[in-house]
Design a protein around this motif. Structure first.
Motif, PDB file in Angstrom:
ATOM      1  N   MET A 175       0.830  -1.199   0.000  1.00 31.57           N
ATOM      2  CA  MET A 175       0.000   0.000   0.000  1.00 31.57           C
ATOM      3  C   MET A 175       0.866   1.250   0.000  1.00 31.57           C
ATOM      4  O   MET A 175       1.933   1.271   0.595  1.00 31.57           O
ATOM      5  CB  MET A 175      -0.892  -0.031   1.254  1.00 31.57           C
ATOM      6  N   GLN A 176       0.407   2.266  -0.659  1.00 27.97           N
ATOM      7  CA  GLN A 176       1.158   3.509  -0.747  1.00 27.97           C
ATOM      8  C   GLN A 176       1.199   4.219   0.600  1.00 27.97           C
ATOM      9  O   GLN A 176       0.179   4.349   1.256  1.00 27.97           O
ATOM     10  CB  GLN A 176       0.481   4.445  -1.743  1.00 27.97           C
ATOM     11  N   SER A 177       2.347   4.711   0.978  1.00 27.35           N
ATOM     12  CA  SER A 177       2.425   5.515   2.204  1.00 27.35           C
ATOM     13  C   SER A 177       1.879   6.910   1.890  1.00 27.35           C
ATOM     14  O   SER A 177       1.767   7.299   0.736  1.00 27.35           O
ATOM     15  CB  SER A 177       3.860   5.601   2.695  1.00 27.35           C
ATOM     16  N   ARG A 178       1.561   7.619   2.929  1.00 25.15           N
ATOM     17  CA  ARG A 178       1.018   8.967   2.784  1.00 25.15           C
ATOM     18  C   ARG A 178       1.944   9.840   1.935  1.00 25.15           C
ATOM     19  O   ARG A 178       1.507  10.518   1.006  1.00 25.15           O
ATOM     20  CB  ARG A 178       0.846   9.557   4.192  1.00 25.15           C
ATOM     21  N   ILE A 179       3.235   9.784   2.237  1.00 24.11           N
ATOM     22  CA  ILE A 179       4.159  10.643   1.503  1.00 24.11           C
ATOM     23  C   ILE A 179       4.338  10.154   0.068  1.00 24.11           C
ATOM     24  O   ILE A 179       4.501  10.957  -0.847  1.00 24.11           O
ATOM     25  CB  ILE A 179       5.502  10.758   2.260  1.00 24.11           C
ATOM     26  N   GLU A 180       4.261   8.847  -0.130  1.00 21.39           N
ATOM     27  CA  GLU A 180       4.368   8.345  -1.509  1.00 21.39           C
ATOM     28  C   GLU A 180       3.207   8.881  -2.348  1.00 21.39           C
ATOM     29  O   GLU A 180       3.383   9.235  -3.523  1.00 21.39           O
ATOM     30  CB  GLU A 180       4.351   6.810  -1.528  1.00 21.39           C
ATOM     31  N   ILE A 237       1.736  11.740  -1.964  1.00 25.17           N
ATOM     32  CA  ILE A 237       2.041  13.129  -2.296  1.00 25.17           C
ATOM     33  C   ILE A 237       3.052  13.192  -3.433  1.00 25.17           C
ATOM     34  O   ILE A 237       2.937  14.019  -4.332  1.00 25.17           O
ATOM     35  CB  ILE A 237       2.574  13.860  -1.041  1.00 25.17           C
ATOM     36  N   CYS A 238       4.013  12.296  -3.401  1.00 29.43           N
ATOM     37  CA  CYS A 238       5.014  12.247  -4.477  1.00 29.43           C
ATOM     38  C   CYS A 238       4.344  12.008  -5.821  1.00 29.43           C
ATOM     39  O   CYS A 238       4.677  12.663  -6.818  1.00 29.43           O
ATOM     40  CB  CYS A 238       6.022  11.141  -4.206  1.00 29.43           C
ATOM     41  N   GLU A 271       1.270  12.659  -6.647  1.00 27.24           N
ATOM     42  CA  GLU A 271       0.531  13.865  -7.028  1.00 27.24           C
ATOM     43  C   GLU A 271       1.450  14.916  -7.628  1.00 27.24           C
ATOM     44  O   GLU A 271       1.067  15.664  -8.518  1.00 27.24           O
ATOM     45  CB  GLU A 271      -0.191  14.447  -5.811  1.00 27.24           C
ATOM     46  N   LYS A 272       2.676  14.978  -7.106  1.00 27.73           N
ATOM     47  CA  LYS A 272       3.612  15.994  -7.584  1.00 27.73           C
ATOM     48  C   LYS A 272       4.373  15.512  -8.820  1.00 27.73           C
ATOM     49  O   LYS A 272       5.216  16.221  -9.351  1.00 27.73           O
ATOM     50  CB  LYS A 272       4.617  16.346  -6.490  1.00 27.73           C
ATOM     51  N   GLY A 273       4.115  14.270  -9.232  1.00 30.52           N
ATOM     52  CA  GLY A 273       4.746  13.762 -10.451  1.00 30.52           C
ATOM     53  C   GLY A 273       6.206  13.378 -10.303  1.00 30.52           C
ATOM     54  O   GLY A 273       6.948  13.364 -11.287  1.00 30.52           O
ATOM     55  N   LEU A 274       6.645  13.068  -9.080  1.00 28.58           N
ATOM     56  CA  LEU A 274       8.038  12.652  -8.901  1.00 28.58           C
ATOM     57  C   LEU A 274       8.215  11.215  -9.374  1.00 28.58           C
ATOM     58  O   LEU A 274       7.368  10.360  -9.115  1.00 28.58           O
ATOM     59  CB  LEU A 274       8.435  12.741  -7.425  1.00 28.58           C
ATOM     60  N   ARG A 275       9.313  10.965 -10.003  1.00 29.58           N
ATOM     61  CA  ARG A 275       9.608   9.598 -10.422  1.00 29.58           C
ATOM     62  C   ARG A 275       9.872   8.748  -9.183  1.00 29.58           C
ATOM     63  O   ARG A 275      10.692   9.102  -8.348  1.00 29.58           O
ATOM     64  CB  ARG A 275      10.834   9.595 -11.333  1.00 29.58           C
ATOM     65  N   MET A 276       9.168   7.615  -9.083  1.00 35.05           N
ATOM     66  CA  MET A 276       9.318   6.808  -7.880  1.00 35.05           C
ATOM     67  C   MET A 276      10.182   5.574  -8.108  1.00 35.05           C
ATOM     68  O   MET A 276       9.968   4.810  -9.030  1.00 35.05           O
ATOM     69  CB  MET A 276       7.944   6.392  -7.352  1.00 35.05           C
ATOM     70  N   THR A 277      11.133   5.423  -7.207  1.00 31.61           N
ATOM     71  CA  THR A 277      12.001   4.241  -7.220  1.00 31.61           C
ATOM     72  C   THR A 277      11.751   3.493  -5.918  1.00 31.61           C
ATOM     73  O   THR A 277      11.114   4.021  -5.012  1.00 31.61           O
ATOM     74  CB  THR A 277      13.467   4.661  -7.282  1.00 31.61           C
ATOM     75  N   ASP A 278      12.281   2.277  -5.837  1.00 37.24           N
ATOM     76  CA  ASP A 278      12.119   1.513  -4.600  1.00 37.24           C
ATOM     77  C   ASP A 278      12.690   2.280  -3.409  1.00 37.24           C
ATOM     78  O   ASP A 278      12.082   2.321  -2.337  1.00 37.24           O
ATOM     79  CB  ASP A 278      12.839   0.166  -4.711  1.00 37.24           C
ATOM     80  N   GLN A 279      13.874   2.880  -3.625  1.00 37.22           N
ATOM     81  CA  GLN A 279      14.513   3.604  -2.526  1.00 37.22           C
ATOM     82  C   GLN A 279      13.645   4.762  -2.051  1.00 37.22           C
ATOM     83  O   GLN A 279      13.469   4.972  -0.851  1.00 37.22           O
ATOM     84  CB  GLN A 279      15.871   4.155  -2.964  1.00 37.22           C
ATOM     85  N   ARG A 280      13.105   5.522  -2.999  1.00 35.94           N
ATOM     86  CA  ARG A 280      12.273   6.667  -2.610  1.00 35.94           C
ATOM     87  C   ARG A 280      11.009   6.201  -1.896  1.00 35.94           C
ATOM     88  O   ARG A 280      10.529   6.834  -0.966  1.00 35.94           O
ATOM     89  CB  ARG A 280      11.913   7.496  -3.848  1.00 35.94           C
ATOM     90  N   ARG A 281      10.480   5.077  -2.350  1.00 41.84           N
ATOM     91  CA  ARG A 281       9.292   4.533  -1.706  1.00 41.84           C
ATOM     92  C   ARG A 281       9.613   4.152  -0.256  1.00 41.84           C
ATOM     93  O   ARG A 281       8.841   4.444   0.660  1.00 41.84           O
ATOM     94  CB  ARG A 281       8.790   3.301  -2.463  1.00 41.84           C
ATOM     95  N   ALA A 331      10.446  19.877  -2.894  1.00 46.30           N
ATOM     96  CA  ALA A 331       9.069  19.692  -3.362  1.00 46.30           C
ATOM     97  C   ALA A 331       8.068  20.062  -2.271  1.00 46.30           C
ATOM     98  O   ALA A 331       6.871  19.794  -2.406  1.00 46.30           O
ATOM     99  CB  ALA A 331       8.867  18.250  -3.800  1.00 46.30           C
ATOM    100  N   ASN A 332       8.569  20.649  -1.195  1.00 50.28           N
ATOM    101  CA  ASN A 332       7.706  21.050  -0.074  1.00 50.28           C
ATOM    102  C   ASN A 332       6.963  19.894   0.573  1.00 50.28           C
ATOM    103  O   ASN A 332       5.859  20.065   1.082  1.00 50.28           O
ATOM    104  CB  ASN A 332       6.710  22.124  -0.514  1.00 50.28           C
ATOM    105  N   ILE A 333       7.579  18.728   0.515  1.00 46.99           N
ATOM    106  CA  ILE A 333       6.987  17.570   1.170  1.00 46.99           C
ATOM    107  C   ILE A 333       7.531  17.467   2.592  1.00 46.99           C
ATOM    108  O   ILE A 333       6.859  17.001   3.497  1.00 46.99           O
ATOM    109  CB  ILE A 333       7.310  16.295   0.359  1.00 46.99           C
TER     110      ILE A 333
END
Lengths: 147, 147
Positions: free
Chosen positions: B1-6, B8-9, B11-21, B65-67
């Motif tokens: 399941m997506q975390s809250r911050i994921e 937001i990422c 929504e902001k269009g950030l490229r998601m990698t395993d590490q960032r997740r 990104a103001n996250i």
DNA sequence: TTATGTGCAAAGAGTTTGCCAGCTA
DNA sequence: TAGCTGGCAAACTCTTTGCACATAA
């Protein structure tokens, strides 16, 4: 002639060396909030042999003797100013890094009150306002603001 | 399941990698104000191969990104918390490093007013109270205070 | 004379970055 | 596949420190 800070050092019984006298002089003459490197630059104009390690050591000595106050305005290096009895806070002009001192009695009272309400005794505090100069608004179009 | 911050990422269009997740997960689960090393320690329990350089890069990305909000509580390293719309200040318990958040409307209004009176528009501000827990005074000797 | 201070260079802590392999979109 | 991302180690900034020599009191 003894600089203001050199006098305080004497009163506190600190051993005085040429280097400490030089740094005391520089600090007494500084009306801003210099970082260590700036103090060092100013010091070597008076004594070219002084080392930056000595500036670091002296500034720490003076801080521990309550002669100086150390600040951190968020740029990753420590800034110093002569300790004074009249506490004040700082407003940092983010356009040019200038630091303006201010004091507001109501804010001071609020700080103590808030800590007390949370069940704490205030030991120290830090209030910094980061701000830009208010541009003078002209009623007609171009407001003459630089940049 | 997506975390809250994921979320937001995304929504902001950030490229998601395993590490960032992973780091987004750790941040979403953190109720305190961790520094980079603590985030790194928490992250490697989820993915032992993550590097601290990635934590530094991700934390900076999220901040830009103001996250996240970056804080400096005077101990020489940056601390992070999830950015929120409701601004608050911090009281730091200097006995144990605990950080308590508080909000005081009057103080907020004063900050703006002071800047304005000095001719500035407030852009950012920082108020930190460093304090010790108020000890409960017992009329007779030992007050039961720990440490 | 003797504890302290200084200069220099090396070491530390926190953070950033160059390079190339690896992965996302 | 094209370009962004991550791992690693090296580099960087600010600050502290070990050592041998110099100096204040």
């Amino acid at each position: 002639m003894q600089s203001r800070i050199e006098q305080i050092c004497s009163e506190k019984g600190l051993r005085m060396t040429d280097q400490r006298r030089t740094i005391a002089q520089v600090l007494s003459d500084s009306m801003d909030h210099p970082d260590v490197d700036l103090l060092y630059q100013r010091a070597i104009t008076l004594d070219p042999n002084i080392s930056i390690a000595t500036v670091y050591r002296t500034v720490r000595l003076f801080e521990e003797a309550n002669i100086l106050e150390k600040h951190d305005f968020g740029d990753g290096r420590a800034r110093y100013e002569e300790a004074s009895n009249n506490h004040h806070d700082h407003l940092i002009n983010i356009k040019n890094g200038e630091v303006i001192e201010f004091y507001n009695d109501e804010i001071e009272r609020m700080k103590i009150k808030i800590a007390k309400e949370l069940g704490y005794d205030l030991v120290d505090h830090r209030l910094e306002l980061y701000a830009t100069p208010t541009s003078v608004k002209e009623p007609s179009g171009d407001d003459g603001e630089i940049q």
